[in-house]
Scaffold this motif. Structure first.
Motif, PDB file in Angstrom:
ATOM      1  N   GLY A 169       0.538  -1.656   0.040  1.00 26.16           N
ATOM      2  CA  GLY A 169      -0.079  -0.436   0.074  1.00 26.16           C
ATOM      3  C   GLY A 169       0.650   1.169   0.460  1.00 26.16           C
ATOM      4  O   GLY A 169       2.207   1.392  -0.386  1.00 26.16           O
ATOM      5  N   SER A 170       0.118   2.646   0.319  1.00 22.76           N
ATOM      6  CA  SER A 170       1.087   3.646   0.557  1.00 22.76           C
ATOM      7  C   SER A 170       0.560   5.476   1.466  1.00 22.76           C
ATOM      8  O   SER A 170      -1.277   4.647   1.564  1.00 22.76           O
ATOM      9  CB  SER A 170       1.472   3.900  -0.399  1.00 22.76           C
ATOM     10  OG  SER A 170       0.179   4.501  -1.424  1.00 22.76           O
ATOM     11  N   ARG A 171       0.774   5.399   1.439  1.00 25.09           N
ATOM     12  CA  ARG A 171       0.143   7.212   2.254  1.00 25.09           C
ATOM     13  C   ARG A 171      -0.274   7.275   1.990  1.00 25.09           C
ATOM     14  O   ARG A 171      -1.980   7.945   2.594  1.00 25.09           O
ATOM     15  CB  ARG A 171       1.377   7.630   3.300  1.00 25.09           C
ATOM     16  CG  ARG A 171       0.640   8.815   3.777  1.00 25.09           C
ATOM     17  CD  ARG A 171       1.540   9.648   4.651  1.00 25.09           C
ATOM     18  NE  ARG A 171       2.192  10.181   3.540  1.00 25.09           N
ATOM     19  CZ  ARG A 171       3.938  11.169   4.363  1.00 25.09           C
ATOM     20  NH1 ARG A 171       4.022  10.650   4.886  1.00 25.09           N
ATOM     21  NH2 ARG A 171       3.872  11.998   3.048  1.00 25.09           N
ATOM     22  N   PHE A 172      -0.636   8.036   0.224  1.00 25.44           N
ATOM     23  CA  PHE A 172      -1.030   8.941  -0.617  1.00 25.44           C
ATOM     24  C   PHE A 172      -2.264   7.709  -1.222  1.00 25.44           C
ATOM     25  O   PHE A 172      -2.886   7.933  -1.087  1.00 25.44           O
ATOM     26  CB  PHE A 172      -0.449   9.093  -1.735  1.00 25.44           C
ATOM     27  CG  PHE A 172       0.682  10.350  -1.076  1.00 25.44           C
ATOM     28  CD1 PHE A 172       0.431  11.699  -0.534  1.00 25.44           C
ATOM     29  CD2 PHE A 172       1.637  10.432  -0.585  1.00 25.44           C
ATOM     30  CE1 PHE A 172       0.463  12.411   0.455  1.00 25.44           C
ATOM     31  CE2 PHE A 172       3.219  11.345  -0.280  1.00 25.44           C
ATOM     32  CZ  PHE A 172       2.055  12.109   0.031  1.00 25.44           C
ATOM     33  N   ASP A 194      -2.305   2.580   8.682  1.00 28.66           N
ATOM     34  CA  ASP A 194      -3.053   3.085   9.298  1.00 28.66           C
ATOM     35  C   ASP A 194      -4.613   2.504   8.595  1.00 28.66           C
ATOM     36  O   ASP A 194      -5.845   2.124   9.477  1.00 28.66           O
ATOM     37  CB  ASP A 194      -2.632   3.593   9.722  1.00 28.66           C
ATOM     38  CG  ASP A 194      -3.168   5.341   9.521  1.00 28.66           C
ATOM     39  OD1 ASP A 194      -3.049   5.294   8.367  1.00 28.66           O
ATOM     40  OD2 ASP A 194      -2.206   5.840   9.534  1.00 28.66           O
ATOM     41  N   TYR A 195      -5.032   3.409   7.928  1.00 26.98           N
ATOM     42  CA  TYR A 195      -6.494   2.921   6.744  1.00 26.98           C
ATOM     43  C   TYR A 195      -6.589   1.325   6.673  1.00 26.98           C
ATOM     44  O   TYR A 195      -8.173   1.536   6.715  1.00 26.98           O
ATOM     45  CB  TYR A 195      -6.052   3.284   5.547  1.00 26.98           C
ATOM     46  CG  TYR A 195      -5.017   2.759   4.360  1.00 26.98           C
ATOM     47  CD1 TYR A 195      -5.810   1.433   3.591  1.00 26.98           C
ATOM     48  CD2 TYR A 195      -3.911   3.467   4.553  1.00 26.98           C
ATOM     49  CE1 TYR A 195      -4.814   1.645   2.438  1.00 26.98           C
ATOM     50  CE2 TYR A 195      -3.073   2.793   3.644  1.00 26.98           C
ATOM     51  CZ  TYR A 195      -3.793   1.674   2.849  1.00 26.98           C
ATOM     52  OH  TYR A 195      -2.832   0.599   2.010  1.00 26.98           O
ATOM     53  N   GLU A 249     -10.309   1.134   8.277  1.00 22.35           N
ATOM     54  CA  GLU A 249     -11.336   1.377   7.543  1.00 22.35           C
ATOM     55  C   GLU A 249     -11.924  -0.223   7.272  1.00 22.35           C
ATOM     56  O   GLU A 249     -12.758  -0.715   6.705  1.00 22.35           O
ATOM     57  CB  GLU A 249     -11.207   1.804   6.166  1.00 22.35           C
ATOM     58  CG  GLU A 249     -10.582   3.061   5.191  1.00 22.35           C
ATOM     59  CD  GLU A 249     -11.778   4.096   5.153  1.00 22.35           C
ATOM     60  OE1 GLU A 249     -12.956   3.775   5.308  1.00 22.35           O
ATOM     61  OE2 GLU A 249     -11.960   5.047   5.714  1.00 22.35           O
ATOM     62  N   GLY A 250     -11.373  -1.186   7.912  1.00 21.68           N
ATOM     63  CA  GLY A 250     -12.090  -2.757   8.433  1.00 21.68           C
ATOM     64  C   GLY A 250     -11.370  -3.383   6.840  1.00 21.68           C
ATOM     65  O   GLY A 250     -11.823  -3.828   6.304  1.00 21.68           O
ATOM     66  N   ILE A 251      -9.997  -3.570   6.479  1.00 18.77           N
ATOM     67  CA  ILE A 251     -10.295  -3.944   5.085  1.00 18.77           C
ATOM     68  C   ILE A 251      -9.282  -4.746   5.264  1.00 18.77           C
ATOM     69  O   ILE A 251      -8.593  -4.531   5.787  1.00 18.77           O
ATOM     70  CB  ILE A 251      -9.119  -3.010   4.461  1.00 18.77           C
ATOM     71  CG1 ILE A 251      -9.920  -1.809   3.585  1.00 18.77           C
ATOM     72  CG2 ILE A 251      -8.515  -3.102   2.640  1.00 18.77           C
ATOM     73  CD1 ILE A 251     -11.324  -1.149   2.865  1.00 18.77           C
ATOM     74  N   GLU A 252      -9.477  -6.343   4.212  1.00 15.14           N
ATOM     75  CA  GLU A 252      -9.357  -6.956   4.887  1.00 15.14           C
ATOM     76  C   GLU A 252      -7.575  -7.322   4.672  1.00 15.14           C
ATOM     77  O   GLU A 252      -7.384  -6.327   3.073  1.00 15.14           O
ATOM     78  CB  GLU A 252     -10.014  -8.745   3.920  1.00 15.14           C
ATOM     79  CG  GLU A 252      -8.693  -9.617   4.475  1.00 15.14           C
ATOM     80  CD  GLU A 252      -9.650 -10.948   3.280  1.00 15.14           C
ATOM     81  OE1 GLU A 252      -9.713 -12.073   3.343  1.00 15.14           O
ATOM     82  OE2 GLU A 252     -11.155 -10.929   2.925  1.00 15.14           O
ATOM     83  N   ALA A 253      -6.896  -7.982   5.267  1.00 20.06           N
ATOM     84  CA  ALA A 253      -5.322  -7.563   4.741  1.00 20.06           C
ATOM     85  C   ALA A 253      -4.809  -8.948   5.411  1.00 20.06           C
ATOM     86  O   ALA A 253      -5.090  -9.154   6.447  1.00 20.06           O
ATOM     87  CB  ALA A 253      -4.753  -6.292   5.377  1.00 20.06           C
ATOM     88  N   ILE A 254      -3.612  -9.098   4.222  1.00 23.19           N
ATOM     89  CA  ILE A 254      -3.197 -10.639   4.465  1.00 23.19           C
ATOM     90  C   ILE A 254      -1.689 -10.538   5.026  1.00 23.19           C
ATOM     91  O   ILE A 254      -0.555  -9.564   3.556  1.00 23.19           O
ATOM     92  CB  ILE A 254      -3.161 -11.463   3.736  1.00 23.19           C
ATOM     93  CG1 ILE A 254      -4.547 -11.845   3.988  1.00 23.19           C
ATOM     94  CG2 ILE A 254      -2.676 -12.773   3.751  1.00 23.19           C
ATOM     95  CD1 ILE A 254      -5.602 -12.745   2.794  1.00 23.19           C
ATOM     96  N   ALA A 293       4.180  -7.088   3.344  1.00 21.57           N
ATOM     97  CA  ALA A 293       4.875  -7.987   4.476  1.00 21.57           C
ATOM     98  C   ALA A 293       4.826  -7.506   5.704  1.00 21.57           C
ATOM     99  O   ALA A 293       5.552  -8.272   6.809  1.00 21.57           O
ATOM    100  CB  ALA A 293       6.148  -7.619   3.937  1.00 21.57           C
ATOM    101  N   ASP A 294       3.646  -6.425   6.135  1.00 18.16           N
ATOM    102  CA  ASP A 294       4.026  -5.720   7.403  1.00 18.16           C
ATOM    103  C   ASP A 294       2.076  -4.976   7.021  1.00 18.16           C
ATOM    104  O   ASP A 294       2.555  -3.948   6.769  1.00 18.16           O
ATOM    105  CB  ASP A 294       5.004  -4.686   7.426  1.00 18.16           C
ATOM    106  CG  ASP A 294       5.155  -4.125   9.107  1.00 18.16           C
ATOM    107  OD1 ASP A 294       3.559  -4.626   9.446  1.00 18.16           O
ATOM    108  OD2 ASP A 294       5.424  -2.943   9.247  1.00 18.16           O
TER     109      ASP A 294
END
Length: 407
Positions: A11-14, A41-42, A46-51, A35-36
């Protein structure tokens, strides 16, 4: 029927939050592989699935995507930055999905190889040399002539990029790049190049289409921290056409005929000189500026391309949109930052974002990570937009408690 998913590699900040929002608007379920994941933080907010997965390991990514296919209909795979865009191309090819050419991406991301490909077709680029050690750097700078730019041959976000105006600055930055402060993912390869001087222009493309041409400037040298960006660029029709022609020639030279790209120029005494071709959408606040200036949501249209749907780059209107970035004047601890709510209330201000909160340590790195926030404004004219932007900026204030001197 399985739910349609969009896989985002890192992902990214922007731009990443904008990709997530666009995916949701298109009825997709966004899943971030990282990897992390905690660094974004978004995702949690936002309750986004992350693996969690090693995104430097192609086989691990293939295994994870294969596992997800048992539950989801994977509609597309992409990434918001060029660091993982070649990997995206390989994943898309493996899973028979629309995607970029991985070989072209890898060649483009190697700035030395990119310079060679552009020069071969007659595109103007700064004089350049490749260096692996201090002696190489010194001899290359002597051949080109000071001032020169020193930058890693592979890298993003202006990390490690510096203008060296004299021998002391050259020696200092060479020490930085070859020491332990700069992180290399491969053996050190430094690009030494002529400092092309002149106004900076930024071209956003999709496929073989020119989407928009903007202008930007930077904070104090020797670093290149973005200070302001504006769309459209103040160019004559002839200048715009010339930049557009060179941009399309760049895309052909490096083989970027699919998806987004971002081409950076300096308009010098020789004309438009290409500083870099990036195989991705432009960063900073550029996608938002293009949307405000022309009514074209380039992130939304990129995702349509990714999932194989028809995309549309037609302009809906013509306005002037500009962003100003908040840049700290020293290192230390942020004591306060305020005025954002007043600034966003000004008519014509489209967005105010603060990236930091009080008590945050401020350690300047000399690249885009130094920005503390931005203000975006839009109006029918450039003069009005700049006036709105300045009124908003004047309402935002901050103070930094400097760190005590090291004894």
């Amino acid at each position: 029927m399985p739910r349609r998913a969009l896989i985002l590699v890192e992902g990214s900040r922007f731009n990443a939050p904008l990709y997530v929002q666009a995916a949701l608007r298109l009825g997709l379920h966004p899943i971030t592989l990282s990897a992390d994941p905690a660094q974004y933080d978004y995702l949690a907010s936002e309750g986004i699935e992350a693996i969690h997965v090693d995104t430097d390991d192609l086989d691990a990514l293939i295994r994870e995507c294969s596992r997800l296919r048992a539950t989801y209909d994977i509609a597309g795979i992409t990434s918001v930055g060029d660091s993982f865009y070649a990997t995206v191309g390989k994943l898309c090819r493996y899973f028979d999905l629309p995607g970029p050419n991985a070989t072209s991406i890898e060649r483009c991301c190697d700035k030395f190889t990119q310079r060679q490909l552009l020069a071969e077709v007659g595109v103007l680029v700064p004089a350049y040399r490749l260096a692996a050690n201090r002696m190489d750097v010194e001899s290359s700078a002597a051949e080109i002539g000071l001032p020169v730019i020193l930058k890693p041959a592979i890298g993003t976000g202006s990390r490690g990029v510096r203008l060296c105006r004299n021998l002391d600055e050259l020696a200092e930055h060479t020490t930085y790049l070859l020491g332990r402060q700069h992180i290399w993912l491969s053996p050190p390869r430094i690009l030494v190049e002529e400092f092309a001087q002149g106004p900076f222009y930024d071209v956003a493309t999709m496929g073989n289409a020119i989407v928009a041409v903007g202008a930007a400037d930077f904070d104090r040298p020797p670093h290149f921290v973005p200070r302001e960006s504006i769309f459209p660029a103040p160019l004559t029709d002839e200048e715009h056409e010339r930049i557009a022609d060179v941009s399309l020639n760049c895309l052909r030279a490096v083989g970027l005929g699919w998806g987004p790209a971002n081409i950076e120029f300096r308009w010098t005494e020789r004309g438009p000189v290409v500083i870099e071709v990036n195989p991705r959408l432009p960063g900073w606040a550029t996608p938002r500026l293009i949307q405000l200036a022309y009514g074209v949501d380039i992130i939304n249209e990129h995702l349509k391309l990714v999932i194989g749907e028809e995309w549309d780059l037609r302009r809906r209107h013509s306005r002037t949109a500009a962003a100003r970035f908040l840049i700290p004047e020293c290192d230390g601890v942020l004591d306060r930052i305020e005025g954002g709510s007043l600034a966003v209330a000004i008519p014509g201000v489209a967005e105010v974002k603060l990236y930091v909160e009080p008590k945050t340590p401020i350690v300047r790195k000399g690249d885009f990570r130094d920005t503390m926030g931005h203000v975006i404004a839009a109006s029918p004219s450039r003069a009005e937009t700049e006036a709105i932007l300045q009124r908003a900026i004047d309402l935002i204030g901050w103070s930094i408690i400097p760190l005590p001197p090291v004894r």
